[in-house]
Design an enzyme around this catalytic site. Structure first.
Site, PDB file in Angstrom:
ATOM      1  N   ASP A 117       0.835  -1.206   0.000  1.00  0.00           N
ATOM      2  CA  ASP A 117       0.000   0.000   0.000  1.00  0.00           C
ATOM      3  C   ASP A 117       0.866   1.251   0.000  1.00  0.00           C
ATOM      4  O   ASP A 117       1.528   1.554   0.985  1.00  0.00           O
ATOM      5  CB  ASP A 117      -0.919  -0.021   1.228  1.00  0.00           C
ATOM      6  CG  ASP A 117      -1.915   1.124   1.227  1.00  0.00           C
ATOM      7  OD1 ASP A 117      -1.789   2.025   0.379  1.00  0.00           O
ATOM      8  OD2 ASP A 117      -2.811   1.113   2.084  1.00  0.00           O
ATOM      9  N   ASP A 318      -2.020   6.311  -6.219  1.00  0.00           N
ATOM     10  CA  ASP A 318      -2.310   5.358  -5.145  1.00  0.00           C
ATOM     11  C   ASP A 318      -2.386   3.936  -5.699  1.00  0.00           C
ATOM     12  O   ASP A 318      -2.972   3.713  -6.763  1.00  0.00           O
ATOM     13  CB  ASP A 318      -3.647   5.745  -4.483  1.00  0.00           C
ATOM     14  CG  ASP A 318      -4.054   4.780  -3.392  1.00  0.00           C
ATOM     15  OD1 ASP A 318      -3.180   4.382  -2.597  1.00  0.00           O
ATOM     16  OD2 ASP A 318      -5.241   4.409  -3.325  1.00  0.00           O
TER      17      ASP A 318
END
Ligand SMILES: *[C@@H]1O[C@H](CO)[C@@H](O)[C@H](O)[C@H]1NC(C)=O
Ligand SMILES: *[C@@H]1O[C@H](CO)[C@@H](O)[C@H](O)[C@H]1NC(C)=O
Ligand SMILES: *[C@@H]1O[C@H](CO)[C@@H](O)[C@H](O)[C@H]1NC(C)=O
Ligand SMILES: *[C@@H]1O[C@H](CO)[C@@H](O)[C@H](O)[C@H]1NC(C)=O
Ligand SMILES: *[C@@H]1O[C@H](CO)[C@@H](O)[C@H](O)[C@H]1NC(C)=O
Length: 439
Positions: A117, A318
């Protein structure tokens, strides 16, 4: 497994000519070399987390959109100075991650398949005896000769928001929505590919409570840029530099790669400045200056794409959001231009959940280009459209960001990044981009 796999193919539509028979190489046992890790999609045949119950195409799309909503709430909650900044929020663990990598923790090394992440700082692993943790696979501190409790008065304990002292050991309890995640800040050797990172601080999760169903995760590796992140803790080794290539959604048999550190990084990339936003200091901001649809640079309200260190507004890259989100006025302008340029002109626009630009007939779509300062990223069709079985439903794979006051970020999501090499070069404040074959 096969049936789910087939359904996912339906979702992403493999043109037959391109479906070469690639067998998945799930083998993670061969000794790792260098600083490169394999990245698997969560739905890959190699992933132990692929959903057991097959979903229809519509149901899977709606599920991914719903998970993106949760992701957006998580991203917008990352406000500096907020009293309950989540290190790894409860919401985060309620969300299915998109990509996983193998991390080895302890001595001897215990393998875990963790979510990668880029927008989280912290790393956490479920620890043996965890109550309410979703997976029976957990890290056993007792089996590691290098495990240490981090003490309450250590500098690192002060970086965990809202630390509490359990005995003399640093503990945290994060609440987010209806869920909470309690653990201890611990230290052990982390191995990524062939690199040992001694005394790596991470959350050893002891208890998860509240909330709904939790997916069977074995932990999370944060690649954000905050103080407790992997980047901060491996500074001498990786120098805050990494690149990744996300595997094609077209074939889940492909794996991508995460390459850590400045050596062996590709050089033929185009660069755009990497911005730091003090309001959301973990995230990787870039300067999106315009969006082109076909040959037309879309007219946007003045300041609609502006980077703002006070509000946190701007554009981030992201790895955890699936479909790109643009703030409403920007999305609407792009969508309208897209619809105007779709051929045939008679094609009827339908919707599917949060996607409002879908077609039940064959269409020819214009290209979409994200114009970053210094790089134009023109999306290949597979990064821009999703198709159902045999192409009977096609949607523009983007949506408007939710209109709450904190969600002023545009998010360039993972579907739009597939088959690109993305280089994060913090020391030189730049982000590199190039189309690439990942596998
Ligand atoms: C992916 O791997 C599976 C299992 O080995 C194989 O049956 C399938 O044909 C492969 N698919 C593609 C598109 O290469
Ligand atoms: C960590 O703390 C726990 C509880 O206080 C203790 O049982 C354990 O032995 C400690 N581990 C190490 C390696 O110090
Ligand atoms: C872990 O944290 C709990 C509180 O959540 C505390 O009671 C316990 O002593 C801590 N143990 C270790 C080993 O850090
Ligand atoms: C965390 O703290 C909250 C309130 O202080 C409590 O209700 C919750 O049960 C705790 N969670 C865990 C997992 O210990
Ligand atoms: C990107 O595209 C725009 C509009 O077509 C063009 O003016 C600009 O020079 C391009 N930028 C780069 C870095 O190629």
């Amino acid at each position: 497994m096969i049936s789910h796999y087939v359904l996912f193919l339906q979702l992403l539509f493999i043109p037959l000519a391109l479906s070469l028979n690639h067998q998945p190489n799930c083998d993670l046992s061969t000794p790792a070399q260098g600083s490169t890790l394999k990245i698997f999609h969560i739905d890959s045949p190699c992933s132990p987390f692929k959903p057991k119950t097959p979903l229809s195409w519509e149901a899977r799309v709606l599920q991914m959109l719903a998970e993106d909503q949760a992701r957006l709430r998580y991203l917008s909650s990352l406000i500096a100075g907020k009293s309950n900044v989540p290190v790894a929020s409860g919401r985060q663990i309620l969300q299915t991650p998109t990509y996983i990598v193998q991390a080895m923790i302890g001595t001897p090394a215990q393998p875990l398949l963790v979510a990668m992440d880029t927008s989280s700082d912290f790393a956490w692993f479920p620890c043996t005896g965890c109550i309410g943790c979703p997976s029976s696979t957990a890290f056993s501190p007792a089996k590691s000769t290098t495990f240490k409790n981090v003490s309450c008065n250590s500098a690192q304990c002060k970086q965990v928001p809202n630390p509490t002292c359990g005995g003399s050991a640093c503990a945290y309890n994060l609440t987010y929505g209806s869920s909470s995640l309690a653990g201890n800040l611990s230290q052990d050797t982390l191995r990524l590919a062939a690199d040992p990172i001694p005394a790596f601080a991470f959350g050893c999760v002891r208890k998860v409570s509240g909330g709904g169903t939790v997916p069977p995760l074995q932990g999370l590796l944060g690649l954000g840029r905050g103080p407790l992140s992997l980047l901060s803790q491996s500074q001498p080794l990786y120098k805050s530099t990494f690149s990744y290539c996300l595997p094609s959604f077209r074939s889940l048999n492909f794996s991508g790669s995460l390459r850590l550190g400045p050596t062996a990084q590709p050089i033929r990339l185009k660069f755009t400045p990497l911005l730091r936003n003090p309001r959301r200091s973990s995230l990787y901001y870039v300067n999106l200056v315009g969006i082109r649809v076909g040959p037309k640079v879309v007219d946007l309200p003045p300041g609609a794409l502006a980077f703002n260190p006070t509000t946190g507004a701007g554009t981030i890259i992201d790895s955890g959001t699936v479909f790109t989100r643009l703030v409403k006025p920007v999305y609407e302008a792009v969508r309208d231009e897209f619809r105007r340029r779709v051929k045939p002109r008679s094609a009827v626009v339908t919707s599917l959940g949060g996607f409002d630009t879908c077609y039940m007939t064959a269409i020819v779509a214009p290209t979409v280009t994200f114009m970053f300062a210094g790089v134009n990223m023109t999306l290949p069709e597979e990064n821009m459209l999703i198709h159902s079985t045999a192409g009977s439903n096609t949607c523009l794979a983007m949506a408007a960001a939710p209109e709450n006051v904190n969600s002023v970020v545009n998010v360039i999501a993972n579907m739009q990044q597939q088959n690109h090499r993305v280089l994060v070069d913090v020391p030189n404040s730049r982000l590199g981009l190039a189309p690439a074959r990942c596998s």
